[in-house]
Structures are given as structure tokens and as C-alpha cells.
Write a protein that holds these residues in place. Structure first.
Motif: not given
Length: 522
Positions: A47-72
């Protein structure tokens, strides 16, 4: 003639979705994450601070990166600027590597990953890609993100701690003998506690302070020299006591970290030193790692668990608890290799969980061989008389029942053995081949009847056509998942530290394996 190419002409931006292929993995990642219930994302609301990135979006990009063998984290950030599928999943957002790294290790993300596995399994069931008849369990060891030479061994700490106890007791006795400190109340005669050592420090410090005051008050040089000489031993004892307290605190902390383990790494205290198959040092060096357990069906990882114990047989029961608590109800058949075959595990699956255990044991293959069955010195081949409860040895001597022995292992599991003893082994011509007992002692035989019945059950199940065909699927079901994870995805070492963070990362990596296989299959 060339196709038209002009870098100076304005090109209107198009929706990135049209640039992706029809069956691109990005669409499957999108649909999977969107299927997670909204309630799972509520812990991320602020409820405070700058609005965060949506966790759905964050989870999607991390899953996509890992599927391309990118872990850093930095490389994932770079992909957001280069990859069309990553741009589409992020919808133009470009979170920094710090944001990405902070997100994927959050404790709340564990529930999102669990929901991914639950929803993905429901999708497989609906599409009839799995039949829910059996699960195939196996484990592999993956190297931790820890320095290879920062090991701490439990036996060494026990040895140093025992030496510290002896030295502190000896110093206490010397201080009493020289009447430097009075006797203190001790909870145990064997060991001085930290609080008791602190009392000794205070009393010795008072003695040193008293000597200091006498030296300052005296004007006689010889008297001052004598007082300084007397002060030497208390000052030396004071330093020793301070050192004992520091070391004792360190050893107690080490024992807390060890728990039931035999080692840990200083750079990742949750990691245990294990023997890895990929020994790039070629010297059998143990490396800090985690034991990853997975349950599969149809070459899809349906559940996973992280354990610090390198022994597979002792991880089966907690892993089954984890599956039932967080993922799904256990199917009828539980399939695993001989590394999981133990009396405790059979008892847990057959008696407590009422499932069928298609799990071999260490001697299963050896018992099928002709040489084993024809060995007359093997007690399994000795004649047994049920009425008299006796065995007959190769020299036709009877082994009669003597008593029952109960043994308890490290986990608290009790095993019951019936002890039989030969009536007379003296003068036996076969003695040297039959027993290693000293001359004058008769041959003894330990029989675990419960274990024998469990082995008979396993042999009967694996001889049936249906259950044996299910067991034969194990190698082509669970092993390819590990092969895909390590060889294709190139996930051979964790990039985070701590068991909680490691659980998040292996969950993301296994789901990336699932999504790549699903994309290739549908």
C-alpha cells in the motif's frame, strides 16, 4: 537484384505478438502463469511506495529466460532489450537485474512456483498426456553456489570441542588449586558451560584488578616486581578463558548448523559436501551441493524437493510428505530405483500410505543370478523348518532360535531380528567357508522376517506383467528429465545461496524443462 532495404525509412511499430511463431514457448508461459489464481498474488500487494512490477509479468520473464538457458540477472535484463518474446511478455517494461534477482529469491515466490506445478499438472490431465497411474521418483545432486574449499566437518568440530572441554576443566582445576578463584556451582561435572566460563572470567578479572591496585599503591620496587610476577598467571588464564568462550560459542553455532548432517560449506551453510558424478577435478573431491528429488510422469516433473542429505533412501518419506502436502495426492504405484529400497520405506508406503511400492532393493539383481541361488553357504538357501523354527546348515547341523534383537537406526526406526545359533560347530570341515566366528564360538544367523516378506512382495510385483511394465518405464521417464535439465538446459550449478532460494531456482528450472518439452510435443 536484392530485396528492398532502407535504414532511413520510418517503419511503424507493430504488435510484437505477430512476430512470434504460432506455437512459441512464450504463449505457453503466458497461459500457464495466467492460470494461477489471483489469491496467490495477494502477498505481493503493497500500500506504500512506488507501484511494483506485476508478479505475473516478473514470473513470466524469468520462466522464459530459464527456458533459454539464461540464469544470470544481468543477462535476463539484456534479454528484455533483445528478445521479441521477452519484450512481448514484459509488455515494454524493463526491470533491472537487481529487481529480477530480488524477485526470484522472495519466499512468497515459492507459492507461485508451486501453483505453476499444480496448474501444469491439471493441464496435462485434461489433455490426457498423463494417466495418474504412477509416479517415478529419482534424485540427482546439483552443485551449490559455494566455494569448493570452505568445508566444515562435524567430526573435526567434535574433536576440537572435546579438546576444549578437557582444557577448560584442567584450567578450572588449576585456578582452584592455586586459590585464584573460589569454587563455582556447576550444572555438569563433565563440561563447563559458557555462563560458568563467564563467571570465571569475572572472578579472574577481579583478581587482576586487585593486583593492579596493589602495584599502584606500592612504592617498593622489589614488592612491585613480585606482585607483577604473581599477576602473570591470572592474566594468562584470563586470555585463555576469553578464547575458550569464543571457541565454545563458535562450536555451538556449528553444531546448530550441522543438525543431522556431517558437513556444511562456509559460503552456503545449507549446502552439504557430496560426491558428484561430474568430477571435473578428477580426484574424487567432495563438493558442496544439494540433493534434488523429483517425481515425474510422462517425462514431466510434477513435484520436486531439495534436501541436504546425500542419501536417497532417507529422503523418500519426507519427499512423499511434501508431494501430498503441496502438490497432489499420491497415485496407486510409487516407482523408484534400488537406492530407495529399505525396510522403513517399504513399511511407510505399504502399511501407512496403502500404496504399491515398485522399488527394488540393493541385492535384487544379484539374487536373480544362478551363482547366488546355488551357493550352499548362503543362508537364504538353507532349509527352514517352520514347525521347529530351525535352519539346517550345509553340514546338516541345526541352527535353533535363541532370542530377538531390536536395533534402532539414526532416524529412530526399529528393526527386529531373530537370532539363531548352531548347536555345535566344533570339528566342522566347512567351518572356514561358512563362518568367520572365532574358534569355540558357534555360527549365528540374524533373520529379519519383516524384511524377507517385503522382498518377497517386491519380487512378486516385479514378476507380474502389468507392474513390471510400469517399473520398466522408470528409466525412460525420470532419467530424461535430469538429462534435459543438465545437458540441454545446461543447469548444472545453482546461482543463489541458501535452501529457500535454491528451492525457488530449481522449481523455475524444472518448470522451464516442462514447458520446453510441452511446446515441442503439442
Amino acid at each position: 537484384m536484392f530485396k528492398y532495404y532502407n535504414m532511413n525509412q520510418l517503419v511503424l511499430p507493430l504488435d510484437l505478438e505477430v512476430k512470434l511463431q504460432e506455437n512459441d514457448i512464450a504463449f505457453h508461459i503466458h497461459h500457464l502463469v495466467e492460470s494461477i489464481p489471483h489469491e496467490a498474488f495477494e502477498p505481493f500487494l503493497r500500500n506504500t511506495g512506488c507501484p511494483a512490477y506485476h508478479p505475473r509479468m516478473m514470473l513470466k520473464i524469468i520462466l522464459c529466460a530459464y527456458s533459454q538457458s539464461v540464469f544470470s540477472g544481468r543477462k535476463i535484463e539484456a534479454l528484455l532489450k533483445d528478445s521479441i518474446r521477452m519484450m512481448w511478455l514484459a509488455q515494454g517494461y524493463e526491470p533491472s537485474y537487481r529487481t529480477i534477482n530480488r524477485f526470484r529469491v522472495q519466499p512468497e515466490v515459492k507459492e507461485l512456483i508451486r501453483q505453476c506445478f499444480v496448474q501444469f499438472r491439471c493441464q496435462l490431465v485434461q489433455e490426457k498426456l498423463i494417466d495418474q497411474e504412477a509416479i517415478f521418483i529419482d534424485g540427482t545432486k546439483i552443485e551449490a553456489n559455494a566455494n569448493k574449499f570452505t568445508f566444515v566437518w562435524k567430526k573435526s568440530i567434535e574433536k576440537y570441542h572435546h579438546s576444549l572441554i578437557e582444557k577448560s576443566n584442567q584450567l578450572y582445576s588449576e585456578l582452584l588449586e592455586k586459590e585464584i578463584i573460589p569454587e563455582i556451582e556447576r550444572e555438569s561435572e563433565d563440561e563447563l558451560l559458557i555462563e560458568e566460563l563467564a563467571q570465571m572470567v569475572q572472578k579472574v578479572d577481579d583478581v587482576i584488578t586487585e593486583y593492579d591496585q596493589k602495584i599502584e599503591a606500592s612504592s617498593d620496587a622489589s614488592e612491585r616486581k613480585a606482585l607483577r610476577s604473581k599477576r602473570k598467571y591470572p592474566k594468562k588464564a584470563y586470555k585463555q578463558l576469553i578464547d575458550f568462550i569464543i571457541r565454545k560459542q563458535k562450536y555451538q553455532k556449528d553444531f546448530e548448523i550441522f543438525g543431522e548432517r556431517n558437513s556444511y560449506s562456509k559460503t552456503d551453510s545449507d549446502a552439504t559436501f557430496m560426491r558428484m558424478k561430474d568430477d571435473y577435478m578428477k580426484n574424487g573431491q567432495l563438493k558442496a551441493g544439494y540433493n534434488v528429488q523429483i517425481a515425474t510422469e510422462g517425462q514431466y516433473a510434477l513435484a520436486y524437493g531439495i534436501y541436504s542429505n546425500p542419501t536417497d533412501s532417507r529422503t523418500l518419506i519426507p519427499f512423499l510428505d511434501e508431494i501430498e502436502k503441496h502438490f497432489f495426492n499420491l497415485p496407486k504405484h510409487i516407482v523408484a530405483d534400488a537406492g530407495y529400497g529399505s525396510e522403513q520405506n517399504y513399511d511407510e508406503i505399504l502399511s501407512k500410505r496403502r500404496r504399491e511400492a515398485l522399488i527394488t532393493y540393493n541385492m535384487y539383481l544379484k539374487e536373480q543370478k544362478k551363482k547366488y541361488k546355488q551357493n550352499k553357504f548362503n543362508p537364504d538357501n538353507w532349509q527352514y523348518d517352520k514347525e521347529s523354527d530351525t535352519y539346517t546348515c550345509p553340514n546338516q547341523q541345526r541352527l535353533v532360535f535363541k532370542y530377538v534383537s531390536v536395533r534402532t537406526d539414526k532416524t529412530g526406526f526399529k528393526r527386529e531380528f531373530k537370532i539363531y545359533e548352531c548347536e555345535d560347530c566344533s570339528g566342522c570341515p566347512l567351518r572356514s567357508s561358512c563362518t568367520k566366528a572365532k574358534e569355540g564360538n558357534n555360527r549365528k544367523l540374524m533373520v529379519n522376517e519383516k524384511w524377507k516378506k517385503q522382498k518377497e512382495y517386491v519380487r512378486a510385483k516385479l514378476s507380474e506383467e502389468k507392474t513390471s511394465s510400469i517399473y520398466r518405464q522408470r528409466k525412460i521417464d525420470v532419467e530424461p528429465v535430469f538429462g534435459f535439465l543438465k545437458a540441454n538446459l545446461r543447469f548444472t550449478r545453482f546461482s543463489v545461496r541458501g535452501k529457500s532460494k535454491v528451492e525457488n531456482e530449481i522449481g523455475i528450472a524444472l518448470m522451464a524443462v516442462n514447458l520446453r518439452k510441452y511446446t515441442a510435443q503439442v
